[in-house]
Scaffold this motif. Sequence first.
Motif, mmCIF file in Angstrom:
data_model
loop_
_atom_site.group_PDB
_atom_site.id
_atom_site.type_symbol
_atom_site.label_atom_id
_atom_site.label_comp_id
_atom_site.label_asym_id
_atom_site.label_seq_id
_atom_site.Cartn_x
_atom_site.Cartn_y
_atom_site.Cartn_z
ATOM 1 N N ASN A 193 0.833 -1.205 0.000
ATOM 2 C CA ASN A 193 0.000 0.000 0.000
ATOM 3 C C ASN A 193 0.867 1.253 0.000
ATOM 4 O OD1 ASN A 193 -2.289 -1.481 0.075
ATOM 5 N ND2 ASN A 193 -2.505 -1.406 2.279
ATOM 6 N N ASP A 194 0.360 2.287 -0.595
ATOM 7 C CA ASP A 194 1.114 3.531 -0.608
ATOM 8 C C ASP A 194 1.363 4.015 0.810
ATOM 9 O OD1 ASP A 194 1.213 4.016 -3.455
ATOM 10 O OD2 ASP A 194 -0.953 4.173 -3.294
ATOM 11 N N LEU B 1 1.698 6.381 3.900
ATOM 12 C CA LEU B 1 0.989 7.576 4.318
ATOM 13 C C LEU B 1 1.948 8.753 4.321
ATOM 14 C CD1 LEU B 1 -1.026 5.961 7.174
ATOM 15 C CD2 LEU B 1 -1.964 6.835 5.047
ATOM 16 N N PRO B 2 1.444 9.941 4.204
ATOM 17 C CA PRO B 2 2.337 11.103 4.166
ATOM 18 C C PRO B 2 3.177 11.222 5.428
ATOM 19 C CG PRO B 2 0.112 11.710 3.555
ATOM 20 C CD PRO B 2 0.044 10.298 4.065
ATOM 21 N N MET C 237 1.195 11.871 12.936
ATOM 22 C CA MET C 237 -0.130 11.978 12.350
ATOM 23 C C MET C 237 -1.116 12.495 13.383
ATOM 24 S SD MET C 237 -0.234 8.514 10.111
ATOM 25 C CE MET C 237 -2.013 8.550 10.015
ATOM 26 N N ASP D 242 -1.736 16.003 11.931
ATOM 27 C CA ASP D 242 -2.893 15.837 11.070
ATOM 28 C C ASP D 242 -4.192 15.737 11.829
ATOM 29 O OD1 ASP D 242 -0.580 13.873 9.401
ATOM 30 O OD2 ASP D 242 -1.414 15.710 8.563
ATOM 31 N N LEU E 206 -6.256 3.517 9.608
ATOM 32 C CA LEU E 206 -5.218 3.695 8.597
ATOM 33 C C LEU E 206 -4.039 2.767 8.833
ATOM 34 C CD1 LEU E 206 -5.220 7.563 8.155
ATOM 35 C CD2 LEU E 206 -6.050 5.854 6.559
ATOM 36 N N GLU F 215 -4.795 -0.548 7.541
ATOM 37 C CA GLU F 215 -4.639 -0.541 6.093
ATOM 38 C C GLU F 215 -3.194 -0.812 5.710
ATOM 39 O OE1 GLU F 215 -6.931 0.685 3.170
ATOM 40 O OE2 GLU F 215 -7.842 -0.716 4.563
ATOM 41 N N PRO G 149 -1.806 9.162 -2.941
ATOM 42 C CA PRO G 149 -1.624 7.706 -2.951
ATOM 43 C C PRO G 149 -2.871 7.037 -3.518
ATOM 44 C CG PRO G 149 -0.983 8.625 -0.830
ATOM 45 C CD PRO G 149 -1.629 9.737 -1.600
ATOM 46 N N GLN H 86 -6.270 6.684 -1.531
ATOM 47 C CA GLN H 86 -6.891 7.989 -1.293
ATOM 48 C C GLN H 86 -7.436 8.532 -2.608
ATOM 49 O OE1 GLN H 86 -4.353 10.776 0.742
ATOM 50 N NE2 GLN H 86 -3.681 9.230 2.213
ATOM 51 N N TYR I 132 -9.177 12.119 4.338
ATOM 52 C CA TYR I 132 -7.751 12.433 4.358
ATOM 53 C C TYR I 132 -7.285 12.889 2.983
ATOM 54 C CZ TYR I 132 -3.131 12.107 6.473
ATOM 55 O OH TYR I 132 -1.899 12.387 7.001
ATOM 56 N N ARG J 21 -8.448 16.405 2.431
ATOM 57 C CA ARG J 21 -7.617 17.316 3.216
ATOM 58 C C ARG J 21 -6.281 17.555 2.522
ATOM 59 N NH1 ARG J 21 -6.700 15.556 9.280
ATOM 60 N NH2 ARG J 21 -8.954 15.452 9.053
ATOM 61 N N ARG J 22 -5.701 16.483 1.995
ATOM 62 C CA ARG J 22 -4.426 16.630 1.275
ATOM 63 C C ARG J 22 -4.591 17.516 0.038
ATOM 64 N NH1 ARG J 22 0.632 15.629 2.231
ATOM 65 N NH2 ARG J 22 0.942 14.554 0.259
#
Lengths: 212, 181
Positions: free
Chosen positions: A153-154, A156-157, A192, A196, A206, A209, B129, B132, B166, B169-170
């Motif tokens: 999975n990508d 998270l920021p 986060m 965030d 998340l 995930e 991503p 998202q 999310y 928001r990004r």
Amino acid sequence: MTMRCEDVRDQLPALARGELAETDAAALREHVAACDECADDWAVVEALALATPVAPVRLADRVGTAIAQRRLVAPPRRRAARWVGGAGLATAALLALVIAWPERAPDEARTIALAQEQAAATDPFLDGEIFGATTPTEAELDGMVRVAALPQNDALPVPTEEVTAEDVPPLALDVGPALGDWPGADGMSAGMMVVDELTYDEMQILLEEMAT
Amino acid sequence: MIATESDAGLLEKARNGDADALVRAYLDDVYRVALRVLRDADLAADATQDAFVNAMVGLSRFRGESSVRTWLLRIAINAAHTVGRRRSRRREVALDAVGDAPARGPRIDERVVARVEVERAERALAQLPEKQRLSVALRIQDGLSYAEIGEIIGSSEAAARVNYHYGVRRLREVLGDDDAM
């Protein structure tokens, strides 16, 4: 009655697509006009709704042709199976296996089996299904193998601010030790939660995930 | 896209050898998902073709446990991933490719939002991503529920909701940063 921002933001896509009753739409617009946060969300939603792409003009014909061609080039063993269908399914299956075996080398057959197993094990939303319904048999895979070993999975920021222990609220510290197996997870989860402003429940979702 | 025939009718025709109605009913939906995964119009067209072919091959095994649209979009995502791996290993696509996406539907009212804002939003969406990006696109552009989104992208309903909010928001941050520059 004052609308909750969370409820307003959930309905913004429907507002953008014109799916709300006029009274509901008017209430949302009134809220958006008075709430900077929801107004920012609305700007994003409205722009993306207008950016909705459609398929190229001739794609439907191209797809139809591809489907028709797929039927026209049915594998030989399927024709043989229909011919011997009257002799019973067991005979047809055995004949199909005999006809198919020379066409596929043993190592290729094993590769396909391993690919299916790997796809089922690593892809959370294949669940062993390659065509979206059930796992196809080896005979059905001829020419149509779709190996799906999906990438991770990508990520998270990454938090944009450095987080120190003093910045992290007690709840995040309790979460930290449970994430010890994931590199950088402590800093990311704590970041986060502070940067965030995710709730604990949202963060848990998340992180689940990430683990799948 | 809302099918003009019932899904049952479309499936019956497809099982009898006439897939045209099913394709035309869901072509935009499938293409859109493929485009969001691949961020390239040509690759998305390839994946759309593959998705419908795969769906027809597997049609006899579809048992109606999900809606036709959900089923097709799951296949579309798989097909898009396959096309992406086959054609290129790079996950980042030039933003210009997104700008070359085909024409949009007839709902555009450019008195409301300037064209440039629409293109900026598209480019920003392409940077998210994948989960998202898909959650945002499926929610806003396809009007799917969080449960449906979760089923399509392989998440729980709650995770789809979180990914959507999310992601928005990004997008706000990215577009806000662009404004500040």
